[in-house]
Design a protein around this motif. Structure first.
Motif, short mmCIF file in Angstrom:
data_model
loop_
_atom_site.label_atom_id
_atom_site.label_comp_id
_atom_site.label_asym_id
_atom_site.label_seq_id
_atom_site.Cartn_x
_atom_site.Cartn_y
_atom_site.Cartn_z
N ARG A 1 0.81 -1.22 0.00
CA ARG A 1 0.00 0.00 0.00
C ARG A 1 0.84 1.27 0.00
O ARG A 1 0.40 2.32 -0.52
CB ARG A 1 -0.95 -0.02 1.20
N LEU A 2 2.05 1.24 0.55
CA LEU A 2 2.86 2.45 0.58
C LEU A 2 3.16 2.96 -0.82
O LEU A 2 3.44 4.15 -1.02
CB LEU A 2 4.14 2.24 1.39
N TRP A 3 3.11 2.06 -1.82
CA TRP A 3 3.32 2.50 -3.20
C TRP A 3 2.18 3.38 -3.70
O TRP A 3 2.35 4.16 -4.64
CB TRP A 3 3.55 1.31 -4.11
N GLY A 4 1.01 3.26 -3.07
CA GLY A 4 -0.07 4.19 -3.38
C GLY A 4 0.28 5.60 -2.96
O GLY A 4 0.03 6.57 -3.69
N THR A 5 0.86 5.74 -1.78
CA THR A 5 1.29 7.05 -1.31
C THR A 5 2.38 7.62 -2.20
O THR A 5 2.38 8.81 -2.54
CB THR A 5 1.81 6.95 0.14
N ILE A 6 3.34 6.76 -2.60
CA ILE A 6 4.39 7.21 -3.52
C ILE A 6 3.78 7.66 -4.84
O ILE A 6 4.20 8.66 -5.45
CB ILE A 6 5.42 6.08 -3.73
N GLY A 7 2.75 6.94 -5.31
CA GLY A 7 2.07 7.32 -6.54
C GLY A 7 1.41 8.68 -6.44
O GLY A 7 1.48 9.50 -7.37
N TRP A 8 0.76 8.93 -5.30
CA TRP A 8 0.12 10.24 -5.08
C TRP A 8 1.16 11.35 -5.15
O TRP A 8 0.97 12.38 -5.82
CB TRP A 8 -0.59 10.26 -3.73
N ILE A 9 2.29 11.17 -4.45
CA ILE A 9 3.35 12.18 -4.44
C ILE A 9 3.92 12.37 -5.84
O ILE A 9 4.16 13.50 -6.29
CB ILE A 9 4.46 11.78 -3.45
N ALA A 10 4.14 11.26 -6.55
CA ALA A 10 4.72 11.33 -7.90
C ALA A 10 3.82 12.08 -8.86
O ALA A 10 4.30 12.68 -9.83
CB ALA A 10 4.97 9.92 -8.42
N ALA A 11 2.52 12.07 -8.61
CA ALA A 11 1.58 12.78 -9.49
C ALA A 11 1.41 14.24 -9.08
O ALA A 11 1.38 15.13 -9.92
CB ALA A 11 0.22 12.08 -9.48
#
Length: 445
Positions: A147-157
């Motif tokens: 799930r932490l990759w979801g947070t990374i995805g949000w930041i990356a966008a």
């Protein structure tokens, strides 16, 4: 868990939250005067589409996945339709801001695109959770790292658009002023007028493209078939999930989740104006709020260890008390350094309560209603909680506004107190079983 499965689930989470992170931050101020120019009620309609979709999704989308459609195929179809709608929304906005804006944009076309996107996107948050839980071996250990990759995805966008929407013609070179000064200038020198609106249009287009990419990628995910019920009484998965609220510990958790979701959404309402009032420069507010997102990555990574060490109840209590401490510090110690530093608790609040909640729900609810069970709580987290927050907190702020000044010391004690009340409810009345529904009189009985 196989490495290939972990990588696929991580990419799924990355793209899932990349989509949301791309368009949501850019939507603030984009629908009203100075941009698309919609009236207050029209802006309300666009803004309310997301939480309303969370409520609708509990009864339709999640039910469909549990009973009729393979989860990965539902994900593909939903993101194809929702992504296409968002692409149309972004293209219309981009076209509107080319040259001199023509006649007022057609609100109902924009609203239809946003409503379609949200209607198909919101249920996929529950679906991605269900796919993850169906394909990991130890949810308490493995869900956090996925799930932490979801947070990374949000930041990356979301973060790149902060710099994309800067007016670089007015920003000095890094070699001339040093990093801190350069970053402050970059954050504090945004584009204005038509160039800003053209740039924001690309945020919606980016979200649409990411949706189509995830639609295609979903077809490579592990097959997660539906589980049709042989018992007519359990043909409605969402109703089967709701029946489990007869267990006291789940009913308490349902109430606490509503409180926590309302308080959580209040953070975004209060943060911008409060941080500026206590002395955080306006161009540093967005990075100051992002401290919590960075902390969220770390807390997700250690969530499995914390759950094994403290158990469900104490992990969730710590997560809820994070709100109490943060709002308490804001109310009683109005200092810019304290106000920014305490934002690290945002990650604790999310991982130790919401992510833990998703893991617990997967463990104690029937597997044939897995998606609907996730949707039942997302109904609160993404739907009823935010809707309540967007009425409650503005009304309270009005009550504590005197001579155009907000009395934050008194006002912020309300969300702090609500978090404390939720923690007390967990402490006194939340007694989950150690392993699954079997020890809590399962709904199948």
């Amino acid at each position: 868990m196989q490495r290939s499965v972990f990588l696929k689930l991580s990419v799924m989470m990355f793209l899932q939250f990349f989509i949301w992170g791309a368009w949501l931050p850019s939507s603030f101020g984009f629908f009203g005067d100075g941009a698309l120019g919609f009236d207050a009620w029209q802006q309300f309609g666009l803004n309310i589409a997301f939480p309303i979709s969370a409520i609708i999704g509990m009864f339709f989308g999640n039910q469909f996945v549990d009973r009729n459609f393979a989860a990965e195929k539902f994900l593909a179809v939903s993101h194809f339709i929702g992504g296409t709608a968002m692409l149309v929304f972004g293209y219309m906005a981009w076209k509107h801001f080319q040259g001199e804006p023509a006649a007022a944009p057609n609100y109902w076309i924009y609203f239809a695109c946003m409503a379609i996107h949200c209607f198909f996107y919101v249920p996929t948050i529950s679906v991605t959770n269900a796919i993850a839980f169906s394909n990991i071996t130890d949810p308490q250990k493995d869900f956090g790292p996925v799930r932490l990759w979801g947070t990374i995805g949000w930041i990356a966008a979301s973060w790149p658009f902060i710099f994309i929407l800067a007016d670089w013609s007015k920003i000095p070179a890094l070699s001339e002023v040093g990093f801190v000064t350069w970053l402050g200038k970059a954050l504090g020198t945004p584009l204005t007028g038509q160039p800003l609106n053209q740039g924001k249009s690309w945020a919606f287009i980016t979200a649409g493209i990411a949706s189509l990419i995830l639609a295609a990628f979903s077809l490579t995910l592990p097959h997660t078939p539906p589980k049709p019920s042989t018992d007519e009484k359990k043909s409605l998965a969402w109703l089967e999930a709701m029946r489990l609220l007869k267990h006291p510990f789940l009913l308490v958790l349902f109430v606490v989740t509503f409180i926590d979701a309302t308080v959580h959404d209040g953070f975004f309402f209060f943060a911008f104006t409060y941080l500026e009032k206590v002395g955080v420069p306006s161009n540093w507010i967005q990075p100051a709020m992002s401290v919590g997102q960075i902390a969220e990555i770390g807390t997700m990574a250690v969530l499995g260890y914390v759950l094994k060490s403290l158990g469900w109840r104490w992990t969730m209590i710590i997560g809820v008390l994070g709100h109490t401490v943060r709002f308490g510090v804001w109310a009683l110690a109005p200092d810019p350094y304290f106000a920014v530093a305490v934002n690290v608790l945002h990650g604790v609040c999310y991982a130790f309560f919401f992510a833990t909640l998703y893991i617990l729900v997967d463990e104690v609810f029937p597997k044939d209603a897995r998606t609907s069970a996730q949707g039942l709580f997302n109904f609160l987290i993404l739907g009823l909680g935010p809707i309540t927050a967007r009425y409650l907190w503005p009304e309270l702020q009005k009550a504590y506004t005197v001579d155009n000044g907000v009395q934050y010391r008194q006002l912020l004690l309300y969300p702090a107190g609500a978090g404390l009340l939720a923690a007390i409810l967990l402490l006194l009345f939340f007694h989950p079983p150690k392993t699954g529904t079997e020890k809590a009189e399962p709904a199948s009985a």
